[in-house]
Scaffold this active site. Structure first.
Site, PDB file in Angstrom:
ATOM      1  CD  GLU A  44      -3.015  -0.776  -0.101  1.00  0.00           C
ATOM      2  OE1 GLU A  44      -2.968   0.317  -0.701  1.00  0.00           O
ATOM      3  OE2 GLU A  44      -3.769  -1.697  -0.446  1.00  0.00           O
ATOM      4  CE1 TYR A 127      -6.955   2.849   0.265  1.00  0.00           C
ATOM      5  CE2 TYR A 127      -4.547   2.892   0.347  1.00  0.00           C
ATOM      6  CZ  TYR A 127      -5.729   2.341  -0.121  1.00  0.00           C
ATOM      7  OH  TYR A 127      -5.684   1.261  -0.952  1.00  0.00           O
ATOM      8  CG  ASP A 145      -8.037   4.096  -3.257  1.00  0.00           C
ATOM      9  OD1 ASP A 145      -9.258   4.028  -3.519  1.00  0.00           O
ATOM     10  OD2 ASP A 145      -7.194   3.371  -3.818  1.00  0.00           O
TER      11      ASP A 145
END
Ligand code: SF4
Length: 354
Positions: A44, A127, A145
């Site tokens: 991520e 996020y 996102d």
């Protein structure tokens, strides 16, 4: 009624995900035991502002070299910065190290299991915290996102411009998130946004949630989400200095704080409206490559003019002489990689014309 519609969307989305989930190196297949939080976190962080295709080789190289968060925490800063070179947004690499070290120091090498605790770690925003908590630990938390914002804005025909629409989008995304399989739901939303509900020309004809999509019903899917108009990105100019001596080129380490902090680089002038050759690292007979290197950073675009000179390999107060033959191993950030290539092309054109 709305709750029932949310439940139907989530059910249809998961059924679609079970058949069409993207296979990615950091993922577990649908309904399989969750992946290692280290894998989710690393992927991520790398995926912020970058494409899946660009990230895959970096992700795999990082995992080979540092298979656990403890291995990464023990790495040298310079090694990690070099391995990150080319992925851009280098503050992420510095935060990655700070976060790995905080996990080892404060959490016995184990990732905290909730978004609220994860959020307190360096470099982990809302996020990323939600993605790790939902995907690796099954917490019922919405993961939002840019892709998910677009999908939710369309599903609920939210026409308030971004960023003002964010709280409403986040609330809607939370309502959609099921208690069962929240991690798969999050990844299904990501996949839908990446492969079907794309920014332009969404493929509504094959969308699994089309029958509950308000934007599709109104025929306004391509108009959403609405974005507030952006200011123009400022433009700067600067010099990058290619100083060559006996098959070596002069490299410097950029200051730890600031843009491309801690990275190896060519020496440069300041980047502004009127850069100065006076900032050159040595007194020499400079020739300037006509065509500048264009590079776009998040907050400004840059035209970097490459200045070339030969020098003797003297001891300098700052910098190191790096063999040109192995320059690809120096871990130069993309903008300096481009500048180095421009300098070498220029040298070759001069040699060819002699
Ligand atoms: Fe997106 Fe179209 Fe699906 Fe609506 S129907 S979620 S606009 S792809």
């Amino acid at each position: 009624m709305a709750v029932e519609a949310d439940r139907v969307i989530s059910r249809d989305l998961l059924a679609w995900y079970d058949l069409h989930a993207r296979t990615l190196p950091w993922r577990s297949p649908p309904s399989a035991p969750p992946p290692d939080p280290y894998a989710v976190w690393l992927s991520e962080v790398m995926l912020q502002q970058t494409t899946v295709a660009a990230v895959k080789p970096y992700y795999e190289a990082f995992l080979r070299r540092w298979p656990s968060v403890a291995d990464l925490a023990a790495a040298e800063d310079a090694e990690v910065m070099s391995a990150w070179a080319g992925l851009g947004y280098y503050s992420r690499a510095r935060n990655l190290l700070a976060c790995a070290r905080a996990i080892v120091r404060d959490h016995q090498g184990r990732f905290p299991a909730t978004a609220a605790e994860l959020r307190r770690l360096p470099g982990i925003g809302d996020y990323t915290a939600a993605a790790i908590a939902a995907i690796a630990f099954g917490e019922e938390v919405a993961v939002v996102d840019g892709n998910v914002e677009r999908v939710v804005a369309r599903l609920f025909a939210i026409d308030t411009p971004l960023p003002a629409a964010k709280p409403l989008i986040r609330a809607r995304a939370a309502e959609l998130t099921p208690a069962d399989r929240p991690g798969d739901h999050a990844q299904a939303m990501m996949d839908l946004g990446a492969t079907i509900c794309t920014p332009r020309r969404p493929a509504c004809a094959i969308c699994p949630v089309r029958s509950d999509c308000a934007a599709f019903a109104a025929g306004i899917q391509e108009d959403l989400p609405v974005k507030a108009s952006k200011g123009v990105r400022p433009h700067r100019r600067g010099f990058a200095f290619w100083v060559e001596a006996e098959g070596h080129v002069l490299l410097v380490r950029r200051p730890a704080r600031g843009l491309l902090g801690g990275m190896r680089a060519l020496p440069t002038s300041a980047w502004n409206d009127a850069p100065e050759m006076d900032d050159a690292p040595v007194a020499a007979d400079w020739s300037i490559v006509e065509k500048p290197v264009r590079h776009v950073f998040t907050h400004f675009s840059l035209d970097l003019q490459v200045a070339i000179a030969r020098a003797t390999r003297a001891n300098l107060a700052e910098g190191e002489w790096w063999p040109i033959a192995t320059l690809s191993e120096a871990g130069l950030p993309t903008v300096f990689d481009k500048a180095a290539r421009r300098a070498m092309e220029h040298r070759m054109s001069l040699t060819a014309s002699c």
